[in-house]
Design a protein around this motif. Structure first.
Motif, PDB file in Angstrom:
ATOM      1  N   VAL A  37      12.639  -4.097  12.424  1.00 52.10           N
ATOM      2  CA  VAL A  37      13.955  -4.552  11.975  1.00 52.10           C
ATOM      3  C   VAL A  37      14.939  -4.195  13.082  1.00 52.10           C
ATOM      4  O   VAL A  37      14.788  -3.159  13.725  1.00 52.10           O
ATOM      5  N   TYR A  95      14.349  -0.820  14.902  1.00 50.14           N
ATOM      6  CA  TYR A  95      13.744   0.156  14.011  1.00 50.14           C
ATOM      7  C   TYR A  95      12.354  -0.304  13.592  1.00 50.14           C
ATOM      8  O   TYR A  95      12.126  -1.504  13.371  1.00 50.14           O
ATOM      9  N   ARG A 100       6.118  -3.033   3.038  1.00 43.25           N
ATOM     10  CA  ARG A 100       6.884  -4.262   2.836  1.00 43.25           C
ATOM     11  C   ARG A 100       8.228  -3.960   2.196  1.00 43.25           C
ATOM     12  O   ARG A 100       9.157  -4.743   2.278  1.00 43.25           O
ATOM     13  N   GLY A 101       8.355  -2.800   1.572  1.00 38.42           N
ATOM     14  CA  GLY A 101       9.618  -2.399   0.962  1.00 38.42           C
ATOM     15  C   GLY A 101      10.491  -1.547   1.852  1.00 38.42           C
ATOM     16  O   GLY A 101      11.571  -1.127   1.447  1.00 38.42           O
ATOM     17  N   ALA A 102      10.014  -1.266   3.087  1.00 39.47           N
ATOM     18  CA  ALA A 102      10.809  -0.484   4.056  1.00 39.47           C
ATOM     19  C   ALA A 102      11.257   0.839   3.479  1.00 39.47           C
ATOM     20  O   ALA A 102      12.429   1.191   3.552  1.00 39.47           O
ATOM     21  N   GLY A 103      10.315   1.590   2.912  1.00 41.43           N
ATOM     22  CA  GLY A 103      10.672   2.861   2.301  1.00 41.43           C
ATOM     23  C   GLY A 103      11.012   3.963   3.288  1.00 41.43           C
ATOM     24  O   GLY A 103      11.706   4.914   2.924  1.00 41.43           O
ATOM     25  N   TRP A 105      12.085   4.709   7.596  1.00 38.43           N
ATOM     26  CA  TRP A 105      12.544   4.126   8.849  1.00 38.43           C
ATOM     27  C   TRP A 105      12.493   5.166   9.962  1.00 38.43           C
ATOM     28  O   TRP A 105      12.669   6.364   9.709  1.00 38.43           O
ATOM     29  N   GLY A 106      12.320   4.693  11.176  1.00 40.90           N
ATOM     30  CA  GLY A 106      12.450   5.564  12.320  1.00 40.90           C
ATOM     31  C   GLY A 106      13.918   5.724  12.696  1.00 40.90           C
ATOM     32  O   GLY A 106      14.816   5.196  12.033  1.00 40.90           O
TER      33      GLY A 106
ATOM     34  N   ASN B  39      15.662  -4.624  -2.961  1.00 39.76           N
ATOM     35  CA  ASN B  39      15.869  -3.233  -2.598  1.00 39.76           C
ATOM     36  C   ASN B  39      17.317  -3.003  -2.172  1.00 39.76           C
ATOM     37  O   ASN B  39      17.994  -3.933  -1.719  1.00 39.76           O
ATOM     38  N   PHE B  41      19.715  -0.321   0.284  1.00 36.61           N
ATOM     39  CA  PHE B  41      19.690   0.664   1.355  1.00 36.61           C
ATOM     40  C   PHE B  41      21.087   1.214   1.587  1.00 36.61           C
ATOM     41  O   PHE B  41      22.088   0.510   1.418  1.00 36.61           O
ATOM     42  N   SER B  48      20.001   6.039  10.582  1.00 36.29           N
ATOM     43  CA  SER B  48      19.122   4.924  10.221  1.00 36.29           C
ATOM     44  C   SER B  48      19.333   4.582   8.752  1.00 36.29           C
ATOM     45  O   SER B  48      19.777   5.426   7.968  1.00 36.29           O
ATOM     46  N   ARG B  51      16.323   3.871   2.175  1.00 43.14           N
ATOM     47  CA  ARG B  51      16.189   3.112   0.934  1.00 43.14           C
ATOM     48  C   ARG B  51      16.590   3.979  -0.253  1.00 43.14           C
ATOM     49  O   ARG B  51      16.171   5.135  -0.362  1.00 43.14           O
ATOM     50  N   TYR B 101      12.027 -11.920   5.090  1.00 36.99           N
ATOM     51  CA  TYR B 101      12.855 -11.032   4.291  1.00 36.99           C
ATOM     52  C   TYR B 101      14.272 -11.063   4.855  1.00 36.99           C
ATOM     53  O   TYR B 101      14.457 -11.214   6.069  1.00 36.99           O
TER      54      TYR B 101
END
Lengths: 115, 112
Positions: A37, A95, A100-103, A105-106, B39, B41, B48, B51, B101
């Motif tokens: 992303v 990033y 798939r839910g992007a739980g 992140w870096g 979702n 965020f 960063s 979520r 997405y």
């Protein structure tokens, strides 16, 4: 603890190439889809690409299709983003995100495309 | 592509007061498995994204219970029951039902 660490960003000229890496730890890497992303300076988030657990399925957003390639190495617990034909508008923080839910992140890696 | 439209884009809130962010999608976000992949965020300044909520209303581990998500189909809401100083930042909704997405434009929450 889940950790994602991106590397490989930097300054590149328009038309150039760069390869980003994302090293994962703290979870069973081969069980998860992984994603890239990006966020241009002062702008919102854009989902670029993702890759299935075994690498057999990949998806790209139209803006990078044909120029960027996502890949993974489960043995090294890493994903990569090969970026070719870079444009000024590709300047962003990139990033990686888990699942798939992007739980998770870096911290991101800054790519600057400029002459 | 599915367009995610958030409102408001700017949200000044008094400490201790509630806040609400709307997110509307251009198509239904119900996936073929029956789940809805919407979702939320939070992105604090210089950090960063993190979520908060997955599949409409499920809070992630460690997220304070003052955050809640609701909605269905194409219409979703993130609510903060009592805003605290640490809630300052930009909030994004994101759909993971249709490829590619897509994210909403972001809602900037600030303290009045």
């Amino acid at each position: 603890e889940v950790q994602l660490v991106e590397s490989g960003g930097g300054l590149v000229q328009p038309g150039g190439s760069l390869r980003l890496s994302c090293a994962a730890s703290g979870f069973t890497f081969s069980n998860f889809w992984m994603n890239w992303v990006r966020q241009a300076p002062g702008k919102g988030l854009e989902w670029l690409a993702n890759i299935k657990q075994d690498g057999s399925e990949k998806h790209y957003v139209d803006s990078v299709k044909g120029r960027f390639t996502i890949s993974r190495d489960n043995a090294k617990k890493s994903i990569y983003l090969q970026m070719n034909s870079l444009r000024v508008e590709d300047t962003a923080v990139y990033y990686c995100a888990r699942s798939r839910g992007a739980g998770y992140w870096g911290q991101g890696s800054l790519v600057t495309v400029s002459s | 592509d599915v367009v995610m439209t958030q409102s408001p884009l700017s949200l000044p809130v008094t400490l201790g007061q509630p806040a609400s962010i709307s997110c509307r999608s251009s198509q239904s976000l119900v996936y073929s498995d029956g789940d809805t992949y919407l979702n939320w965020f939070q992105q604090r300044p210089g950090q960063s994204p993190r979520r908060l909520i997955y599949k409409v209303s499920n809070r992630d581990s460690g997220v304070p219970d003052r955050f809640s998500g609701s909605g269905s189909g194409t219409d979703f809401t993130l609510e903060i029951s009592r805003v605290e100083a640490e809630d300052v930042g930009v909030y994004y909704c994101m759909q993971g039902t249709h490829w590619p997405y897509t994210f909403g434009q972001g809602t900037k929450l600030e303290i009045k």
